[in-house]
Design an enzyme around this catalytic site. Structure first.
Site, PDB file in Angstrom:
ATOM      1  N   GLU A 122      -6.089  -6.013   3.887  1.00  0.00           N
ATOM      2  CA  GLU A 122      -6.130  -7.193   3.010  1.00  0.00           C
ATOM      3  C   GLU A 122      -7.298  -7.130   2.037  1.00  0.00           C
ATOM      4  N   GLY A 128       3.088  -3.157   8.480  1.00  0.00           N
ATOM      5  CA  GLY A 128       3.385  -3.424   9.884  1.00  0.00           C
ATOM      6  C   GLY A 128       4.864  -3.757  10.070  1.00  0.00           C
ATOM      7  N   THR A 177       0.831  -1.214   0.000  1.00  0.00           N
ATOM      8  CA  THR A 177       0.000   0.000   0.000  1.00  0.00           C
ATOM      9  C   THR A 177       0.861   1.258   0.000  1.00  0.00           C
TER      10      THR A 177
HETATM   11  C1  LIG Z   1      -6.011 -21.297  10.696  1.00  0.00           C
HETATM   12  C2  LIG Z   1      -4.866 -20.480  11.145  1.00  0.00           C
HETATM   13  C3  LIG Z   1      -5.262 -19.153  11.618  1.00  0.00           C
HETATM   14  C4  LIG Z   1      -4.145 -18.293  11.898  1.00  0.00           C
HETATM   15  C5  LIG Z   1      -4.574 -16.914  12.032  1.00  0.00           C
HETATM   16  C6  LIG Z   1      -3.470 -16.019  11.686  1.00  0.00           C
HETATM   17  C7  LIG Z   1      -3.866 -14.622  11.685  1.00  0.00           C
HETATM   18  C8  LIG Z   1      -4.447 -14.193  10.401  1.00  0.00           C
HETATM   19  C9  LIG Z   1      -4.548 -12.758  10.315  1.00  0.00           C
HETATM   20  C10 LIG Z   1      -3.311 -12.180   9.768  1.00  0.00           C
HETATM   21  C11 LIG Z   1      -3.398 -10.754   9.762  1.00  0.00           C
HETATM   22  C12 LIG Z   1      -2.270 -10.224   9.001  1.00  0.00           C
HETATM   23  C13 LIG Z   1      -2.223  -8.776   9.098  1.00  0.00           C
HETATM   24  C14 LIG Z   1      -2.318  -8.246   7.758  1.00  0.00           C
HETATM   25  C15 LIG Z   1      -2.131  -6.778   7.736  1.00  0.00           C
HETATM   26  C16 LIG Z   1      -2.668  -6.213   6.490  1.00  0.00           C
HETATM   27  C17 LIG Z   1      -1.783  -6.414   5.300  1.00  0.00           C
HETATM   28  C18 LIG Z   1      -2.315  -5.734   4.073  1.00  0.00           C
HETATM   29  O1  LIG Z   1      -3.353  -5.104   4.056  1.00  0.00           O
HETATM   30  S1  LIG Z   1      -1.412  -5.926   2.638  1.00  0.00           S
HETATM   31  C19 LIG Z   1      -2.244  -5.032   1.375  1.00  0.00           C
HETATM   32  C20 LIG Z   1      -3.512  -5.675   0.956  1.00  0.00           C
HETATM   33  N1  LIG Z   1      -4.068  -4.997  -0.159  1.00  0.00           N
HETATM   34  C21 LIG Z   1      -5.143  -5.416  -0.806  1.00  0.00           C
HETATM   35  O2  LIG Z   1      -5.747  -6.409  -0.443  1.00  0.00           O
HETATM   36  C22 LIG Z   1      -5.530  -4.641  -2.026  1.00  0.00           C
HETATM   37  C23 LIG Z   1      -6.898  -4.985  -2.537  1.00  0.00           C
HETATM   38  N2  LIG Z   1      -6.951  -4.845  -3.956  1.00  0.00           N
HETATM   39  C24 LIG Z   1      -6.856  -5.912  -4.829  1.00  0.00           C
HETATM   40  O3  LIG Z   1      -6.712  -7.043  -4.385  1.00  0.00           O
HETATM   41  C25 LIG Z   1      -6.913  -5.654  -6.293  1.00  0.00           C
HETATM   42  O4  LIG Z   1      -6.516  -4.412  -6.669  1.00  0.00           O
HETATM   43  C26 LIG Z   1      -8.281  -5.898  -6.878  1.00  0.00           C
HETATM   44  C27 LIG Z   1      -8.550  -7.388  -6.729  1.00  0.00           C
HETATM   45  C28 LIG Z   1      -9.360  -5.114  -6.156  1.00  0.00           C
HETATM   46  C29 LIG Z   1      -8.310  -5.512  -8.359  1.00  0.00           C
HETATM   47  O5  LIG Z   1      -7.113  -5.925  -8.968  1.00  0.00           O
HETATM   48  P1  LIG Z   1      -6.804  -5.577 -10.499  1.00  0.00           P
HETATM   49  O6  LIG Z   1      -5.428  -5.966 -10.769  1.00  0.00           O
HETATM   50  O7  LIG Z   1      -7.177  -4.153 -10.747  1.00  0.00           O
HETATM   51  O8  LIG Z   1      -7.743  -6.521 -11.187  1.00  0.00           O
HETATM   52  P2  LIG Z   1      -8.933  -6.229 -12.208  1.00  0.00           P
HETATM   53  O9  LIG Z   1     -10.097  -5.713 -11.428  1.00  0.00           O
HETATM   54  O10 LIG Z   1      -8.494  -5.477 -13.397  1.00  0.00           O
HETATM   55  O11 LIG Z   1      -9.114  -7.704 -12.745  1.00  0.00           O
HETATM   56  C30 LIG Z   1      -9.692  -8.481 -11.987  1.00  0.00           C
HETATM   57  C31 LIG Z   1      -9.421  -9.862 -12.579  1.00  0.00           C
HETATM   58  O12 LIG Z   1      -8.362 -10.427 -11.831  1.00  0.00           O
HETATM   59  C32 LIG Z   1      -8.886 -11.443 -11.017  1.00  0.00           C
HETATM   60  N3  LIG Z   1      -8.228 -11.348  -9.702  1.00  0.00           N
HETATM   61  C33 LIG Z   1      -8.047 -10.256  -8.938  1.00  0.00           C
HETATM   62  N4  LIG Z   1      -7.384 -10.602  -7.829  1.00  0.00           N
HETATM   63  C34 LIG Z   1      -7.133 -11.922  -7.922  1.00  0.00           C
HETATM   64  C35 LIG Z   1      -6.470 -12.840  -7.098  1.00  0.00           C
HETATM   65  N5  LIG Z   1      -5.953 -12.456  -5.921  1.00  0.00           N
HETATM   66  N6  LIG Z   1      -6.399 -14.100  -7.492  1.00  0.00           N
HETATM   67  C36 LIG Z   1      -6.941 -14.492  -8.656  1.00  0.00           C
HETATM   68  N7  LIG Z   1      -7.571 -13.674  -9.483  1.00  0.00           N
HETATM   69  C37 LIG Z   1      -7.659 -12.396  -9.121  1.00  0.00           C
HETATM   70  C38 LIG Z   1     -10.385 -11.136 -10.914  1.00  0.00           C
HETATM   71  O13 LIG Z   1     -11.147 -12.269 -10.571  1.00  0.00           O
HETATM   72  C39 LIG Z   1     -10.678 -10.646 -12.310  1.00  0.00           C
HETATM   73  O14 LIG Z   1     -10.802 -11.724 -13.185  1.00  0.00           O
HETATM   74  P3  LIG Z   1     -11.658 -11.581 -14.528  1.00  0.00           P
HETATM   75  O15 LIG Z   1     -13.034 -11.182 -14.085  1.00  0.00           O
HETATM   76  O16 LIG Z   1     -11.038 -10.530 -15.372  1.00  0.00           O
HETATM   77  O17 LIG Z   1     -11.625 -12.955 -15.109  1.00  0.00           O
HETATM   78  C1  LIG Z   2      -4.362  -1.753  10.450  1.00  0.00           C
HETATM   79  C2  LIG Z   2      -3.911  -1.804   9.027  1.00  0.00           C
HETATM   80  C3  LIG Z   2      -2.783  -2.521   8.688  1.00  0.00           C
HETATM   81  C4  LIG Z   2      -2.322  -2.540   7.373  1.00  0.00           C
HETATM   82  N1  LIG Z   2      -1.175  -3.214   7.075  1.00  0.00           N
HETATM   83  C5  LIG Z   2      -0.696  -3.191   5.808  1.00  0.00           C
HETATM   84  C6  LIG Z   2       0.519  -3.845   5.476  1.00  0.00           C
HETATM   85  O1  LIG Z   2       1.144  -4.465   6.325  1.00  0.00           O
HETATM   86  N2  LIG Z   2       0.987  -3.756   4.227  1.00  0.00           N
HETATM   87  C7  LIG Z   2       0.323  -3.085   3.256  1.00  0.00           C
HETATM   88  O2  LIG Z   2       0.803  -3.037   2.120  1.00  0.00           O
HETATM   89  N3  LIG Z   2      -0.853  -2.462   3.515  1.00  0.00           N
HETATM   90  C8  LIG Z   2      -1.370  -2.498   4.769  1.00  0.00           C
HETATM   91  N4  LIG Z   2      -2.557  -1.877   5.069  1.00  0.00           N
HETATM   92  C9  LIG Z   2      -3.252  -1.141   4.020  1.00  0.00           C
HETATM   93  C10 LIG Z   2      -4.546  -1.784   3.575  1.00  0.00           C
HETATM   94  O3  LIG Z   2      -4.301  -2.943   2.833  1.00  0.00           O
HETATM   95  C11 LIG Z   2      -5.359  -0.773   2.755  1.00  0.00           C
HETATM   96  O4  LIG Z   2      -5.710   0.290   3.623  1.00  0.00           O
HETATM   97  C12 LIG Z   2      -6.573  -1.412   2.155  1.00  0.00           C
HETATM   98  O5  LIG Z   2      -6.225  -2.283   1.109  1.00  0.00           O
HETATM   99  C13 LIG Z   2      -7.593  -0.355   1.629  1.00  0.00           C
HETATM  100  O6  LIG Z   2      -7.002   0.499   0.725  1.00  0.00           O
HETATM  101  P1  LIG Z   2      -7.100   2.095   0.890  1.00  0.00           P
HETATM  102  O7  LIG Z   2      -6.635   2.456   2.239  1.00  0.00           O
HETATM  103  O8  LIG Z   2      -6.404   2.659  -0.297  1.00  0.00           O
HETATM  104  O9  LIG Z   2      -8.631   2.448   0.812  1.00  0.00           O
HETATM  105  P2  LIG Z   2      -9.398   3.069  -0.406  1.00  0.00           P
HETATM  106  O10 LIG Z   2      -9.337   2.163  -1.557  1.00  0.00           O
HETATM  107  O11 LIG Z   2      -8.964   4.469  -0.635  1.00  0.00           O
HETATM  108  O12 LIG Z   2     -10.869   3.032   0.155  1.00  0.00           O
HETATM  109  C14 LIG Z   2     -11.584   4.176   0.596  1.00  0.00           C
HETATM  110  C15 LIG Z   2     -13.062   4.005   0.204  1.00  0.00           C
HETATM  111  O13 LIG Z   2     -13.163   3.976  -1.216  1.00  0.00           O
HETATM  112  C16 LIG Z   2     -13.924   2.858  -1.623  1.00  0.00           C
HETATM  113  N5  LIG Z   2     -13.411   2.335  -2.903  1.00  0.00           N
HETATM  114  C17 LIG Z   2     -12.128   2.272  -3.344  1.00  0.00           C
HETATM  115  N6  LIG Z   2     -12.067   1.699  -4.552  1.00  0.00           N
HETATM  116  C18 LIG Z   2     -13.304   1.381  -4.894  1.00  0.00           C
HETATM  117  C19 LIG Z   2     -13.890   0.754  -6.028  1.00  0.00           C
HETATM  118  N7  LIG Z   2     -13.142   0.302  -7.038  1.00  0.00           N
HETATM  119  N8  LIG Z   2     -15.222   0.581  -6.047  1.00  0.00           N
HETATM  120  C20 LIG Z   2     -15.993   1.009  -5.026  1.00  0.00           C
HETATM  121  N9  LIG Z   2     -15.497   1.599  -3.927  1.00  0.00           N
HETATM  122  C21 LIG Z   2     -14.182   1.787  -3.858  1.00  0.00           C
HETATM  123  C22 LIG Z   2     -13.765   1.827  -0.517  1.00  0.00           C
HETATM  124  O14 LIG Z   2     -14.858   0.927  -0.496  1.00  0.00           O
HETATM  125  C23 LIG Z   2     -13.695   2.711   0.723  1.00  0.00           C
HETATM  126  O15 LIG Z   2     -15.014   2.993   1.161  1.00  0.00           O
HETATM  127  C24 LIG Z   2      -3.039  -1.839   6.372  1.00  0.00           C
HETATM  128  C25 LIG Z   2      -4.194  -1.127   6.710  1.00  0.00           C
HETATM  129  C26 LIG Z   2      -4.632  -1.097   8.019  1.00  0.00           C
HETATM  130  C27 LIG Z   2      -5.863  -0.310   8.368  1.00  0.00           C
END
Ligand SMILES: CCCCCCCCCCCCCCCCCC(=O)SCCNC(=O)CCNC(=O)[C@H](O)C(C)(C)COP(=O)(O)OP(=O)(O)OC[C@H]1O[C@@H](n2cnc3c(N)ncnc32)[C@H](O)[C@@H]1OP(=O)(O)O
Ligand SMILES: Cc1cc2nc3c(=O)[nH]c(=O)nc-3n(C[C@H](O)[C@H](O)[C@H](O)COP(=O)(O)OP(=O)(O)OC[C@H]3O[C@@H](n4cnc5c(N)ncnc54)[C@H](O)[C@@H]3O)c2cc1C
Length: 627
Positions: A395, A152, A113
Site C-alpha cells: 500500500e 492477494g 502491482t
Molecule cells: C478501523 C477498521 C480497521 C480495520 C482493519 C482492516 C485491515 C486493514 C488492513 C488491510 C490490509 C489490506 C492488505 C493490502 C494488501 C496490499 C495491497 C497493495 O499493496 S495494492 C498496491 C498499492 N500500491 C501503492 O500504494 C503504490 C504506491 N505509489 C503511489 O501511490 C504513487 O505512484 C505515488 C503517490 C508514489 C506517485 O504517484 P504519481 O501518479 O507518480 O504522482 P506524482 O508524484 O506525479 O504526483 C503527485 C501528485 O499527485 C498527488 N497524489 C498522489 N497520490 C495521491 C492520492 N492518492 N490522492 C491524492 N493525491 C495524490 C500528490 O500529492 C501530488 O500532488 P502535487 O504535489 O502535484 O499537487
Molecule cells: C505482502 C504483500 C502484499 C501485496 N499485495 C498486493 C496486492 O494485493 N495488490 C497489488 O497490486 N500489490 C500488492 N503488493 C505490492 C505492493 O503494493 C508493492 O510491493 C509496493 O507498492 C512497493 O512497490 P515495489 O515492490 O515496486 O517496490 P519498489 O518501488 O521497487 O521499492 C524498492 C526500493 O526502491 C525505493 N524507491 C522506489 N521508488 C522510489 C522513489 N521514487 N524515491 C525513492 N526511493 C524509491 C523504495 O523506497 C525501496 O527501498 C503487495 C506487496 C506485499 C509485500
C-alpha cells in the site's frame, strides 16, 4: 456481533498448527476456513445491519487473526476489491457488482502491482486498448515486466479482479484506469482464454493469502467493464477525463487509513503476549536470599514493553481521528469538492509509514523480550512480525510515502513564505519556530516537536533551493535532499501523532473515572517523554533543551515506568483479546506458558513416533561406518 459465537464454530480453529502443514495444505485449509468463516459471519452480521462498515471490517480483521495465524485468501476481496467497486464504479456498476461481490457470488482482488513496477503507478505496462468497432477493451501484457505480481487471492481463489491498466484510444495513452476483469470460468474455475495465472511462491509471511501473477494475451472485455465513476470512455472512443486523475488512487488512501488502526491492533496483540509472559517468567537472582523476580520487574524489560502499550493507544487514537477526516473528505468528494484531498493524502502518507515502522520495530522488540521462547512459532510473535512488516511495503512503500508527504510539506512551506495561508494539520507551521523556554511539560514537549518539524521543513526547503541555485534540476535537487525530506516528513508525522494522541485523550478524560484517567494519562506522558528522549538530538538542536533538562526527562521516564508497573498487566488485559485471538503459548490469560509450550511441542509431527525412520536409513549405517 458475538466473537464467542463465531469462534465456537467447529472447524474454524486448527487442531494441527498451521506451521506443520505443507504450502499446498496451508492454502487448502485456509480456503476451507475462509468459507466457513464467511458463512458464520454472514449470518451473524445480518442480525446487526446497523453496524457500520468500518466496525464490521475491524471485527472481521480481529477474528480473522484467530482463525489464521497468517491471513485469509479473501483478504483482498474485502479490503480492496469491494472498496474499489464502491469508490470507482458508476451507480449502475456499483449496483450490479456490489450485489455479486457482497454475496460472494464472485471473489475478487485488486491487481495493480506488476513485476516491473509497484511504486511508480504511472509506469504500469498492462495495456487496455479500446476497440470502437466492437466496443471492447483489449487487455494485453506486452512484456514480462508487465505481468501483475502480488495481488492477494489472485493465484487460485479469485475469479474476478480489478486490473489497473494503461488506457489507449486510437494510439494515444490516457493514463491508468481500473477495469473489472473476469479471470476464471464461474463454473469450472479454469483460467479464461488469454489469461495466464499462477502463484508467486513462498514468502516471509502472507503464505495463506494466495498472492498471484497474471498476464494477458489480447484478452477482450466489454466497454462497461471499465469502472467509470471518474474518467469515461464513450462508445465512439471519446475519452472524458475525471475532475482529478488522482481520484483513481482512492482505494489506496482508504487502505492506508485503515492500516493505522491495524497496526494498533497488531501491536496490542504482541505486547499482550510479551507482557503476560514477562509477568510469569522468573529469571536471575539479583538479591541473594530472595526468590527470582518476574522479568517484568527489570526496568529494561519495562522500557521494552510499556512504550508498546502506549504506542498502541496512540495509533488507535490517531486512527480514529484520521478515519473521521477520511470520512468527511469522502463526503466532500462525493459532492465534487476536492480541496481537502491533498491534506488527507499527505496525512495518510505520514501516518501509514510511521505506524508501520514503529509497530514493526516494537513487535520485534516484544519477541526479543521473550527470550528463547519468543523465537518459537507457537508464541505467535514471529508471524505477527511477518504480517506487520509486510505493511511497511504494501500500500505504498514507506520511504516513497514519506517523500509524497514531503512534497506536500515543501509546497505548503513555500506557499506560506509567499504569504499563502496554511490549512488544517499544517497550520502549526505558521507558528513560532523557536522554543523560548523548555518547561518539560507534555504540552511544551509537543510544542517542541512542532518546532522541530518547522525547522526541518524550512531547512530542507533551503537545501532544495540551494541545490537548484547551484545548477541542479529540481528532480536532482529533490533526490539529493531526499534523506532530509523523509526526516522532515517524519518530524511532521511525529508532531501529529503526539498532539492527536494527547488531544484525543484530553477529550475523553472528562468521562473517565479518576483512577482510569490517571493511568491513561500516564501512558500519554510516557509516550511523549519516550519520544523526547529518542529524539534528544533534535531537542538539543532545535528546542533549547539543556543537559540538565535531559537528565530530568530521563528520571521522569524511569518514574513513569515505575508508576505504570502495577497496572501493566491490567492494561494489556484491557485490550481484551481472547486466547484464541492471541493464538500464543506465551500470552494466554491463565499464564500456563510452560504447559502450553509442552502441549504445542507434542503436536510436532516428529513427536508422533519415538524413532524416526531416518535412524535406520541413514544414522545407524552412518554411525557404524557403513554409509
Ligand atoms: C478501523 C477498521 C480497521 C480495520 C482493519 C482492516 C485491515 C486493514 C488492513 C488491510 C490490509 C489490506 C492488505 C493490502 C494488501 C496490499 C495491497 C497493495 O499493496 S495494492 C498496491 C498499492 N500500491 C501503492 O500504494 C503504490 C504506491 N505509489 C503511489 O501511490 C504513487 O505512484 C505515488 C503517490 C508514489 C506517485 O504517484 P504519481 O501518479 O507518480 O504522482 P506524482 O508524484 O506525479 O504526483 C503527485 C501528485 O499527485 C498527488 N497524489 C498522489 N497520490 C495521491 C492520492 N492518492 N490522492 C491524492 N493525491 C495524490 C500528490 O500529492 C501530488 O500532488 P502535487 O504535489 O502535484 O499537487
Ligand atoms: C505482502 C504483500 C502484499 C501485496 N499485495 C498486493 C496486492 O494485493 N495488490 C497489488 O497490486 N500489490 C500488492 N503488493 C505490492 C505492493 O503494493 C508493492 O510491493 C509496493 O507498492 C512497493 O512497490 P515495489 O515492490 O515496486 O517496490 P519498489 O518501488 O521497487 O521499492 C524498492 C526500493 O526502491 C525505493 N524507491 C522506489 N521508488 C522510489 C522513489 N521514487 N524515491 C525513492 N526511493 C524509491 C523504495 O523506497 C525501496 O527501498 C503487495 C506487496 C506485499 C509485500
Amino acid at each position: 456481533m458475538d466473537e464467542q459465537k463465531v469462534l465456537s464454530i467447529k472447524g474454524l480453529l486448527d487442531d494441527t498448527p498451521e506451521e506443520y502443514l505443507s504450502h499446498k495444505e496451508k492454502y487448502e485449509n485456509s480456503i476451507r476456513k475462509s468459507v466457513l468463516f464467511y458463512k458464520t459471519l454472514h449470518s451473524t452480521e445480518d442480525e446487526n445491519m446497523s453496524v457500520d462498515e468500518k466496525t464490521k471490517l475491524n471485527f472481521r480483521n480481529i477474528v480473522t487473526s484467530a482463525i489464521f495465524k497468517d491471513n485469509s485468501p479473501f483478504m483482498l476481496h474485502n479490503s480492496m476489491f469491494i472498496p474499489t467497486i464502491m469508490g470507482q464504479g458508476t451507480d449502475e456498476q456499483r449496483e450490479y457488482w456490489m450485489k455479486r461481490a457482497k454475496n460472494m457470488e464472485i471473489i475478487g482482488t485488486y491487481a495493480q502491482t506488476e513485476l516491473g513496477h509497484g511504486t511508480f503507478i504511472r509506469g504500469l505496462e498492462t495495456q487496455a486498448t479500446y476497440d470502437p468497432d466492437t466496443e471492447e477493451f483489449v487487455l494485453h501484457s506486452p512484456v514480462l515486466s508487465s505481468y501483475k505480481w502480488w495481488p492477494g487471492g489472485l493465484a487460485h481463489t479469485a475469479n474476478y479482479c480489478i486490473v489497473m491498466a494503461r488506457l489507449y484510444i486510437k494510439g494515444k495513452s490516457h493514463g491508468i484506469h481500473p477495469f473489472m476483469v473476469q479471470i476464471r470460468d464461474e463454473e469450472t474455475h479454469m483460467p479464461l482464454p488469454g489469461i495466464k495465472l499462477g502463484e508467486i511462491g513462498a514468502k516471509l509471511g502472507f503464505n495463506t493469502v494466495n498472492n498471484g501473477f497474471l498476464g494477458f494475451e489480447n484478452h477482450r472485455i466489454s466497454r462497461d467493464r471499465m469502472l467509470m465513476k471518474n474518467a469515461q470512455v464513450l462508445k465512439d472512443g471519446t475519452f472524458v477525463a475525471g475532475s482529478n486523475s488522482k481520484l483513481t488512487y482512492g482505494t489506496m488512501v482508504y487502505v492506508r487509513v485503515l492500516i493505522v488502526s491495524n497496526m494498533a491492533n497488531m501491536l496490542a496483540k504482541a505486547v499482550t503476549i510479551a507482557l503476560r509472559y514477562s509477568a510469569i517468567r522468573r529469571q536471575s537472582q539479583p538479591k541473594p536470599d530472595e526468590p527470582e523476580p518476574q522479568i517484568l520487574d527489570y526496568v529494561t524489560q519495562q522500557h521494552k514493553l510499556f512504550i508498546a502499550i502506549a504506542s498502541s493507544h496512540a495509533f488507535y487514537m490517531n486512527a480514529m481521528w484520521l478515519w473521521e477526516i477520511y470520512y468527511s473528505v469522502s463526503l466532500q468528494l462525493a459532492s465534487g469538492k476536492l480541496d481537502n484531498l491533498p491534506e488527507l493524502h499527505a496525512l495518510a502518507c505520514c501516518l501509514k509509514p510511521l505506524s508501520t515502522i514503529d509497530a514493526t520495530a516494537m513487535i520485534e522488540k516484544c519477541r526479543l523480550a521473550c527470550g528463547g521462547h519468543g523465537y518459537m512459532l507457537s508464541a505467535n510473535l514471529a508471524q505477527t512480525y511477518g504480517l506487520a512488516t509486510a505493511a511497511y511495503t504494501y500500500e505504498g512503500e514507506n520511504t516513497v510515502l514519506l517523500l509524497q508527504a514531503a512534497r506536500s510539506l515543501v509546497k505548503a512551506w513555500v506557499g506560506h513564505v509567499k504569504g499563502r495561508p496554511l490549512k488544517g494539520t499544517m497550520a502549526y507551521l505558521a507558528g513560532d519556530s523557536t522554543v523560548k523556554a523548555w518547561d518539560g511539560s507534555i504540552d511544551g514537549i509537543i510544542q517542541s516537536f512542532k518546532v522541530v518539524a518547522i525547522r526541518k521543513i524550512s531547512s530542507v526547503v533551503k537545501i532544495l533551493q540551494d541545490y537548484e541555485k547551484s545548477g541542479l534540476s529540481p528532480e536532482d535537487a529533490w533526490n539529493k535532499a531526499s534523506v532530509f525530506l523523509t526526516a522532515a516528513s517524519e518530524a511532521h508525522g511525529r508532531a501529529v501523532l503526539l498532539s492527536v494522541y494527547k488531544s484525543e485523550m484530553d477529550k475523553r478524560a472528562a468521562v473517565l473515572s479518576p483512577p482510569l484517567r490517571k493511568v491513561l494519562l500516564q501512558l500519554v506522558d510516557l509516550y511523549v517523554t519516550y519520544w523526547a528522549l529518542e529524539k534528544v538530538g533534535d531537542m538539543l538542536l532545535y528546542a533549547s533543551i539543556t543537559d540538565k533538562d535531559v537528565d530530568e526527562l530521563q528520571r521522569r521516564y524511569i518514574e513513569l515506568l515505575a508508576a505504570i508497573r502495577p497496572n501493566a498487566v491490567g492494561l494489556v488485559d484491557a485490550f481484551d483479546f481472547r486466547d484464541e485471538i492471541l493464538n500464543s503459548t506465551l500470552g494466554a490469560y491463565d499464564g500456563r506458558a510452560y504447559e502450553r509450550l509442552m502441549e504445542e511441542a507434542m503436536k510436532s509431527p516428529l513427536n508422533a513416533e519415538p524413532v524416526n525412520q531416518t535412524f535406520h536409513k541413514y544414522l545407524k549405517p552412518f554411525m557404524r561406518g557403513k554409509l
